[in-house]
Scaffold this active site. Sequence first.
Site, short mmCIF file in Angstrom:
data_model
loop_
_atom_site.label_atom_id
_atom_site.label_comp_id
_atom_site.label_asym_id
_atom_site.label_seq_id
_atom_site.Cartn_x
_atom_site.Cartn_y
_atom_site.Cartn_z
N THR A 245 0.83 -1.21 0.00
CA THR A 245 0.00 0.00 0.00
C THR A 245 0.87 1.26 0.00
O THR A 245 1.96 1.25 0.58
CB THR A 245 -0.95 0.02 1.22
OG1 THR A 245 -1.30 1.37 1.53
CG2 THR A 245 -0.33 -0.58 2.45
N TYR B 167 -2.13 -1.95 10.57
CA TYR B 167 -2.31 -2.65 9.28
C TYR B 167 -1.21 -2.24 8.31
O TYR B 167 -0.55 -3.08 7.69
CB TYR B 167 -3.70 -2.33 8.70
CG TYR B 167 -3.72 -2.35 7.19
CD1 TYR B 167 -3.60 -3.56 6.49
CD2 TYR B 167 -3.81 -1.17 6.45
CE1 TYR B 167 -3.58 -3.58 5.10
CE2 TYR B 167 -3.81 -1.19 5.07
CZ TYR B 167 -3.68 -2.39 4.39
OH TYR B 167 -3.65 -2.41 3.03
N HIS B 168 -1.00 -0.91 8.17
CA HIS B 168 0.04 -0.45 7.24
C HIS B 168 1.43 -0.94 7.67
O HIS B 168 2.29 -1.22 6.84
CB HIS B 168 0.01 1.08 7.12
CG HIS B 168 -1.21 1.60 6.42
ND1 HIS B 168 -2.29 2.13 7.09
CD2 HIS B 168 -1.53 1.65 5.10
CE1 HIS B 168 -3.22 2.48 6.21
NE2 HIS B 168 -2.79 2.21 5.00
N SER C 24 -0.72 3.15 10.63
CA SER C 24 -1.60 2.25 11.39
C SER C 24 -0.90 0.92 11.52
O SER C 24 0.09 0.65 10.81
CB SER C 24 -2.93 2.05 10.66
OG SER C 24 -2.76 1.11 9.59
N LYS D 262 2.20 -4.21 6.36
CA LYS D 262 2.61 -4.17 4.94
C LYS D 262 4.09 -3.82 4.82
O LYS D 262 4.79 -4.31 3.93
CB LYS D 262 1.77 -3.12 4.19
CG LYS D 262 0.28 -3.49 4.09
CD LYS D 262 0.07 -4.64 3.14
CE LYS D 262 -1.38 -4.78 2.73
NZ LYS D 262 -1.60 -5.97 1.89
#
Length: 384
Positions: free
Chosen positions: A144, A181-182, A179, A185
């Site tokens: 992302t 989530y990021h 975040s 990644k």
Amino acid sequence: MKVLVLGGDGYLGWPTAMHLSEQGHQVTAVDNYLRRNLSRDENVEALYPTPDLVERAAIWKQHTGKDIGVRIGNLCDWDFLAGVFAEAGPECVIHYAEQPSAPYSMLNRETATLTLQNNLNATANVIFAVKEFCPTAHIIKLGTMGEYGTPNIDIEEGWLDIEHNGRKERFLYPRAAGSLYHTTKVQDTDLLWFYVRTWGLCITDLMQGPVYGIHTDESRHSESLLPFFNYDELFGTVLNRFIVQAVVGYPLTVYGKGGQTRGYLNIRDTLQCVRLALENPAAQGELRIMNQFTETLSVNDLAELVRDAGTATGLDVRIKPVENPRKELEEHYYNPRHSKFSELGLQPTLLTREILVEMLETVSRYADNIDTGKILGKNATWAK
Ligand SMILES: NC(=O)c1ccc[n+]([C@@H]2O[C@H](COP(=O)([O-])OP(=O)(O)OC[C@H]3O[C@@H](n4cnc5c(N)ncnc54)[C@H](O)[C@@H]3O)[C@@H](O)[C@H]2O)c1
């Protein structure tokens, strides 16, 4: 080509599976319905019901005569994944299968742990499976743009040349995720880079911006082939949410000052980019990183575009700034490069009024399903 689409039930995975099947590839879609289950657990189901993956593959076959193989199971389960790889013998592996919501990853310890374990274990298992069963296969991994954060300098495509004390080296562009989530990644990218250096794998890591849209060329056969469409703050991306808000007369909720700028793309362009990456693979032993978006827009820009398109279709659309539940800069410099896909021939589908009107019209058909109580939901804050 024999292609595995991991996360093949998802918002992007299912349209990708159909698109590559349409192009003549031999596609197997793999999923464990994590996304459907999390949406149900959080009481934020999608705008319209979508048939499960087995049913969708049958509907696709009915309309096109083409087969999409389906395997239901968890990528974190090595025995399951090894069986899929041994049977499918993929030449290309498209890895979408992660918990993709930043707000969900920030809800509480349980959701954070699920996100960390799921995303990192799934990615590690995919790497191990490629090494064991098909070491020359091309892995296309969805990362992302959020990995980079919003630095006060131009964002390059994955790498940065540094000169330090008279010597030069090329490093991964510095990451600063906003975040958990990021952050998973970012950790995925590190894992991929480590195993490219160690085992000489062939990997494309796509730094994708937020995706919007519903229709793709392949969904024209039947509305049962449309992807999930979430409009809640956990699983809905910003433009998809604004469209739903406009349709039901709920003010477009701009977080804070609304200057948060990101690189967006239409779901049709996600398919185009993934296909271009597949047709033009990375070299063996290369971690190729490409920034995958077509235009940069702020949240205020998006709200205004939706208001204009809504007004043109007779809707009364209002914009309302609300307190920002996220920890992020609301005004910042943002200049990411994105030339690699243009060089491969990407024809961008830009966010025109026509596209917005098409989305508004589709969502209007499901207006009775919209539960306005789900739009802001628990309004999770990053500070919890
Ligand atoms: N949608 C966007 O705007 C966007 C933007 C940037 C990056 N991405 C990335 O693209 C990918 C796809 O996003 P999406 O919006 O389609 O998400 P999605 O949740 O709709 O799709 C992901 C799919 O993977 C499946 N999955 C997750 N973990 C799994 C596991 N352990 N085993 C098997 N299946 C598993 C889920 O059930 C789901 O169907 C994600 O990796 C996401 O982080 C998405």
